[in-house]
Design an enzyme around this catalytic site. Structure first.
Site, PDB file in Angstrom:
ATOM      1  N   ASP A  98       0.498  -1.047   0.475  1.00 26.41           N
ATOM      2  CA  ASP A  98       0.359  -0.008  -0.050  1.00 26.41           C
ATOM      3  C   ASP A  98       0.687   1.034   0.118  1.00 26.41           C
ATOM      4  O   ASP A  98       1.259   1.770   1.283  1.00 26.41           O
ATOM      5  CB  ASP A  98      -0.454   0.179   1.046  1.00 26.41           C
ATOM      6  CG  ASP A  98      -2.016   0.657   1.426  1.00 26.41           C
ATOM      7  OD1 ASP A  98      -1.976   1.965   0.260  1.00 26.41           O
ATOM      8  OD2 ASP A  98      -2.461   1.321   1.685  1.00 26.41           O
ATOM      9  N   SER A 105      -3.947  -7.400   5.554  1.00 25.33           N
ATOM     10  CA  SER A 105      -5.390  -7.254   5.497  1.00 25.33           C
ATOM     11  C   SER A 105      -6.130  -8.465   6.250  1.00 25.33           C
ATOM     12  O   SER A 105      -6.232  -9.772   4.724  1.00 25.33           O
ATOM     13  CB  SER A 105      -5.709  -6.313   4.415  1.00 25.33           C
ATOM     14  OG  SER A 105      -5.824  -5.080   3.811  1.00 25.33           O
ATOM     15  N   ASN A 159     -12.842  -2.378   9.816  1.00 26.48           N
ATOM     16  CA  ASN A 159     -13.786  -2.638   8.458  1.00 26.48           C
ATOM     17  C   ASN A 159     -15.302  -3.277   9.501  1.00 26.48           C
ATOM     18  O   ASN A 159     -15.399  -3.735   9.884  1.00 26.48           O
ATOM     19  CB  ASN A 159     -13.885  -3.117   8.160  1.00 26.48           C
ATOM     20  CG  ASN A 159     -12.414  -2.564   6.710  1.00 26.48           C
ATOM     21  OD1 ASN A 159     -12.882  -1.628   6.060  1.00 26.48           O
ATOM     22  ND2 ASN A 159     -11.258  -3.245   6.469  1.00 26.48           N
TER      23      ASN A 159
END
Length: 505
Positions: A98, A105, A159
């Site tokens: 990233d 992730s 998330n």
């Protein structure tokens, strides 16, 4: 009512090439990803990422940002990756570069304890990559932290899958004050005040100084307390994925559990529309900074209605309302995961309220402060001494013999909720109760046939067919072991699998 929902954590790791401060961090990060992939027999050109459904510039407030307006760091769907380092792992996670950091992730999970398990599995992934690269001098080293202490910050993003029907304005209204206060339970602590750590001192959270606005789409500039990215990776008219960028990377299991568990419970109340609008904080961004800068936890937040209370007292307000809501909706018998979060929530607030140092076994910033105070007392060090910054960095070292947090956990001085054996299994095995099970298991059983994958799809190459076959997975809680385990395990080849899946639908 339950804490359980589909959730996960994305962690960018700090990276250093020993003896070479001018090394290209993107290239070094690519080396981390490829080194780990090769150690596991994964070919990046095969199990790569499918960008087809990515939409990083879609805003939850009802519009799309133009690509010309966006900072390059926001274009996470840009497939021009010069490192070609972007792979899907057999545990259902994504490992990639990233921008200037290697990122792990985690796969989608449904409980806070599983978040802790698969997040810690990411530490083992990075540790193995460091060990592999150590054989090729100068090697690299990685740190599970959120700032280099010189003005750069990198994220640990959470998330949460939630109902699309919940007005986003309600999410903002109730989460802003909660996030301002939440850091006292799950901040990871930092030597230095300000984005560049120039002012001597110690603060509660690594990320807080880097936040500039209350609400927004950006994640690297003008960071917002509530991020508005609207990229559900699921059925768009049914679900929203709340993308939380304000958390720190945790080493303490209890703090990590509370970070996601308390947020999930507050979201449940937002979805049920049962939270009153009386907890709004006046001037939330400066207040966020002020709370972080005061490890005594005496700073009083000013609420819009004129009341003043500490962050711990505000969190007690959220806790008590949550506990009543859980009790009413569960008939006084919450599930084990919800009960665990409520137990640790009240336990940690009790300890922080009496004396923050009582929470040194559960909370990262307190545990780190206890270590730093030991050095300060022994050697008479002021907060501006560079040796304390070195200890701060060493806290987050991924190597078990060097990382101070790892050494504290190994010696019993940090509360451990998930045993090492479970974490080791999670390095290669996916969670069984989300679509991550299908994604990861297909990579284990049919590695030569999986060309690419994403959160909501797996793309197969089938011998004898000219076209690639894309299997959509827009329902995050389908594709589980209970749902299709027999079908997947019973298929001798990928063609049989796809035929069976078609029949099952």
């Amino acid at each position: 009512m339950t804490v359980r929902r589909v959730m996960g954590i994305e962690t960018e790791y700090g990276i250093v090439v020993p003896g070479d401060p001018s090394a290209n961090p993107m290239v070094a990060s690519g080396d981390v990803v490829t080194a780990y992939a090769r150690s596991r027999g994964i070919r990046p050109a095969r199990a790569s990422w499918d960008y087809a459904d990515e939409a990083p510039l879609r805003d939850a407030r009802g519009f799309d940002m133009g690509r010309g307006e966006a900072h390059p760091s926001q274009l996470t769907d840009d497939v021009e990756d010069p490192t070609l380092a972007n792979v899907v792992l057999t545990n259902g996670a994504r490992l990639y570069v990233d921008h200037a950091h290697p990122e792990y992730s985690s796969p989608e999970v449904t409980t806070p304890r599983d978040v802790v398990t698969w997040d810690r599995a990411g530490e083992l992934v990075m540790r193995e990559a460091v060990a592999r690269l150590a054989t090729v001098p100068p090697g690299v080293n990685l740190y599970k932290n959120n700032t280099d202490g010189k003005g750069a910050s990198y994220g640990t993003h959470e998330n949460y899958l939630m109902s699309r029907s919940t007005p986003f304005a309600s999410v903002v209204r109730h989460l802003v004050p909660f996030f301002v206060a939440r850091q006292v339970m799950c901040g990871s602590g930092r030597v230095g005040i300000g984005t560049d750590s120039r002012t001597p001192g110690y603060q509660v959270a690594q990320r807080s100084d880097f936040f500039e606005v209350e609400v927004g789409l950006e994640t690297t500039l003008k960071r917002p307390i509530v991020n508005t990215r609207d990229e559900p990776h699921a059925v768009a008219d049914r679900y929203r994925r709340l993308h939380v960028i304000i958390g720190d990377a945790n080493h303490a299991d209890v703090a990590n559990l509370l970070k996601v568990g308390t947020t999930s419970l507050v979201l449940a109340m937002v979805e049920a529309d049962v939270l009153a609008d009386d907890l709004a904080v006046r001037r939330p961004v400066p207040t966020l900074h002020a709370v972080s800068h005061d490890p005594s936890l005496r700073t009083r937040l000013e609420l819009v209605d004129g009341r003043r209370m500490t962050a711990v007292e505000l969190l007690w307000e959220y806790h008590d309302r949550t506990a009543r809501f859980v009790d009413e909706r569960s008939g006084g018998a919450p599930d084990a995961d919800t009960a665990e979060v409520l137990h640790w929530w009240s336990t940690v607030l009790d300890r922080l309220g009496r004396d923050p140092m009582e929470a040194r076994r559960e909370v990262d910033w307190v545990a780190k402060l206890a270590v730093l105070e030991g050095y300060r007392e022994r050697d008479g060090l002021g907060w501006g001494d560079p040796r304390l910054k070195a200890v701060d960095l060493q806290w987050s070292d991924v190597r078990p013999d060097r990382g101070i947090a790892h050494r504290l956990a190994a010696s019993g001085r940090l509360e451990v909720l998930v045993d090492d054996a479970a974490v080791a299994r999670a390095v290669t095995e996916p969670p069984t109760d989300t679509r991550a099970w299908f994604r990861g298991t297909c990579l284990t059983r049919f590695p030569e046939n999986v060309v690419a994958a994403s959160w909501d799809s797996v793309i197969f190459e089938v011998p004898g067919r000219r076209m690639l076959q894309r299997v959509p997975m827009l329902e995050p809680q389908r594709g589980t072991e209970a749902g299709i385990g027999e079908v997947v395990r019973g298929a001798p080849d990928v063609e049989t699998l796809l035929t069976a899946l078609g029949s099952a639908d």
